[in-house]
Motif scaffolding. Structure first.
Motif, short mmCIF file in Angstrom:
data_model
loop_
_atom_site.label_atom_id
_atom_site.label_comp_id
_atom_site.label_asym_id
_atom_site.label_seq_id
_atom_site.Cartn_x
_atom_site.Cartn_y
_atom_site.Cartn_z
N GLY A 6 1.45 -1.37 0.30
CA GLY A 6 0.26 0.16 -0.13
C GLY A 6 0.70 1.46 0.38
O GLY A 6 2.48 1.40 -0.84
N SER A 7 0.13 2.00 0.37
CA SER A 7 1.19 3.59 -0.04
C SER A 7 1.23 4.34 2.10
O SER A 7 0.02 3.96 3.04
N TRP A 8 2.42 4.59 2.31
CA TRP A 8 2.78 5.79 3.55
C TRP A 8 3.33 6.43 3.98
O TRP A 8 4.33 6.55 2.35
N ARG A 9 3.06 7.51 4.73
CA ARG A 9 3.89 8.94 4.12
C ARG A 9 4.33 8.87 5.14
O ARG A 9 3.84 8.84 7.20
N SER A 10 5.77 9.80 5.42
CA SER A 10 5.98 10.56 6.74
C SER A 10 5.44 11.06 7.26
O SER A 10 5.54 11.73 7.04
N ASP A 11 6.56 11.49 8.28
CA ASP A 11 6.27 12.57 8.81
C ASP A 11 6.86 13.64 8.62
O ASP A 11 5.96 15.06 8.90
N THR A 12 7.29 13.56 7.16
CA THR A 12 8.19 14.88 6.69
C THR A 12 7.63 14.77 4.90
O THR A 12 8.19 15.54 4.53
N GLY A 13 6.60 14.28 4.52
CA GLY A 13 5.81 14.18 3.34
C GLY A 13 6.29 13.28 1.99
O GLY A 13 5.81 13.07 1.58
N CYS A 14 7.70 12.32 3.43
CA CYS A 14 7.87 11.13 2.30
C CYS A 14 6.92 9.56 1.93
O CYS A 14 5.71 10.07 2.94
N ARG A 15 7.07 9.51 0.75
CA ARG A 15 5.35 8.60 0.51
C ARG A 15 6.31 7.46 0.06
O ARG A 15 7.05 7.88 -1.09
N MET A 16 6.13 6.64 0.45
CA MET A 16 6.49 4.62 -0.32
C MET A 16 4.87 4.47 -0.79
O MET A 16 4.31 4.23 -0.17
N VAL A 17 5.65 3.90 -1.58
CA VAL A 17 4.44 2.86 -2.39
C VAL A 17 4.88 1.32 -2.55
O VAL A 17 5.77 1.15 -3.07
N VAL A 18 4.46 0.35 -1.69
CA VAL A 18 4.29 -0.85 -1.53
C VAL A 18 3.78 -1.83 -2.47
O VAL A 18 2.72 -1.80 -1.85
N SER A 19 4.53 -2.92 -3.55
CA SER A 19 3.78 -3.86 -4.17
C SER A 19 3.49 -4.72 -2.78
O SER A 19 3.71 -4.89 -2.79
N ALA A 20 2.40 -5.70 -3.53
CA ALA A 20 1.77 -6.95 -2.36
C ALA A 20 2.87 -7.68 -2.22
O ALA A 20 3.75 -8.20 -3.42
N LEU A 21 3.33 -7.82 -1.13
CA LEU A 21 4.71 -8.90 -1.14
C LEU A 21 4.45 -10.74 -1.99
O LEU A 21 3.40 -10.45 -1.51
N ASP A 22 5.51 -11.28 -1.64
CA ASP A 22 5.75 -11.96 -2.01
C ASP A 22 5.92 -13.50 -1.11
O ASP A 22 4.67 -12.81 -0.15
N LYS A 23 5.52 -14.64 -1.71
CA LYS A 23 5.14 -15.80 -1.18
C LYS A 23 6.38 -15.89 -0.27
O LYS A 23 6.51 -16.73 0.95
N ASP A 24 7.07 -15.29 -0.40
CA ASP A 24 8.12 -14.84 0.75
C ASP A 24 9.41 -14.35 1.42
O ASP A 24 9.45 -13.40 2.06
N ASN A 25 7.73 -13.22 1.34
CA ASN A 25 7.38 -12.41 2.60
C ASN A 25 8.73 -11.03 1.57
O ASN A 25 8.86 -9.88 2.48
N ARG A 26 8.74 -10.44 0.51
CA ARG A 26 9.82 -10.27 -0.14
C ARG A 26 8.95 -9.13 -0.21
O ARG A 26 7.41 -9.25 -0.96
N LEU A 27 9.08 -7.52 -0.96
CA LEU A 27 8.35 -6.86 -1.23
C LEU A 27 9.89 -5.74 -2.07
O LEU A 27 10.87 -5.80 -2.22
N SER A 28 8.89 -4.72 -2.99
CA SER A 28 9.75 -3.95 -3.88
C SER A 28 8.19 -2.56 -4.02
O SER A 28 6.74 -2.97 -3.61
#
Length: 114
Positions: A6-28
């Protein structure tokens, strides 16, 4: 809960967008700088990492790296943290970060990590 996709926002306004985790709990995904980053030198940058299996751990630890796409420099950041769920089901990420910049020589190595 505490799936990082999903999408996460930091206190400083930066944002990370993470695709679904794969079967090994890896993310990108990708990381977008916020207004606090200053200037237009920072571009959307790829991220990759992993988190603990939420079927085994309710409030999992995670890590991800960002290889910054910059116009003038090379930097890599590592984030290491944990996802917390409060009594209302609200998820919060707490993380430490380590930034590494390119050093011109071994003599300059001491100032390349923050």
């Amino acid at each position: 809960q505490c799936l990082l996709s999903g999408s996460w926002r930091s206190d400083t306004g930066c944002r990370m967008v993470v695709s679904a985790l794969d079967k090994d709990n890896r993310l990108s995904g990708f990381y977008l700088p916020g207004p606090a980053a200053g200037g237009s030198e920072l571009l959307t940058s790829p991220l990759e990492g992993s988190q603990q299996d939420t079927r085994l751990v309710r409030q999992p630890t995670f890590y991800f790296t960002v290889n910054w796409r910059l116009r003038e420099a090379a930097r890599t950041t590592v984030f290491l943290g944990q996802c917390y769920v409060d009594t209302n089901g609200e998820e919060t990420l707490h993380a430490l970060w380590l930034l590494r910049e390119v050093a011109d020589s071994p003599d300059e190595d001491w100032k390349a990590t923050r």
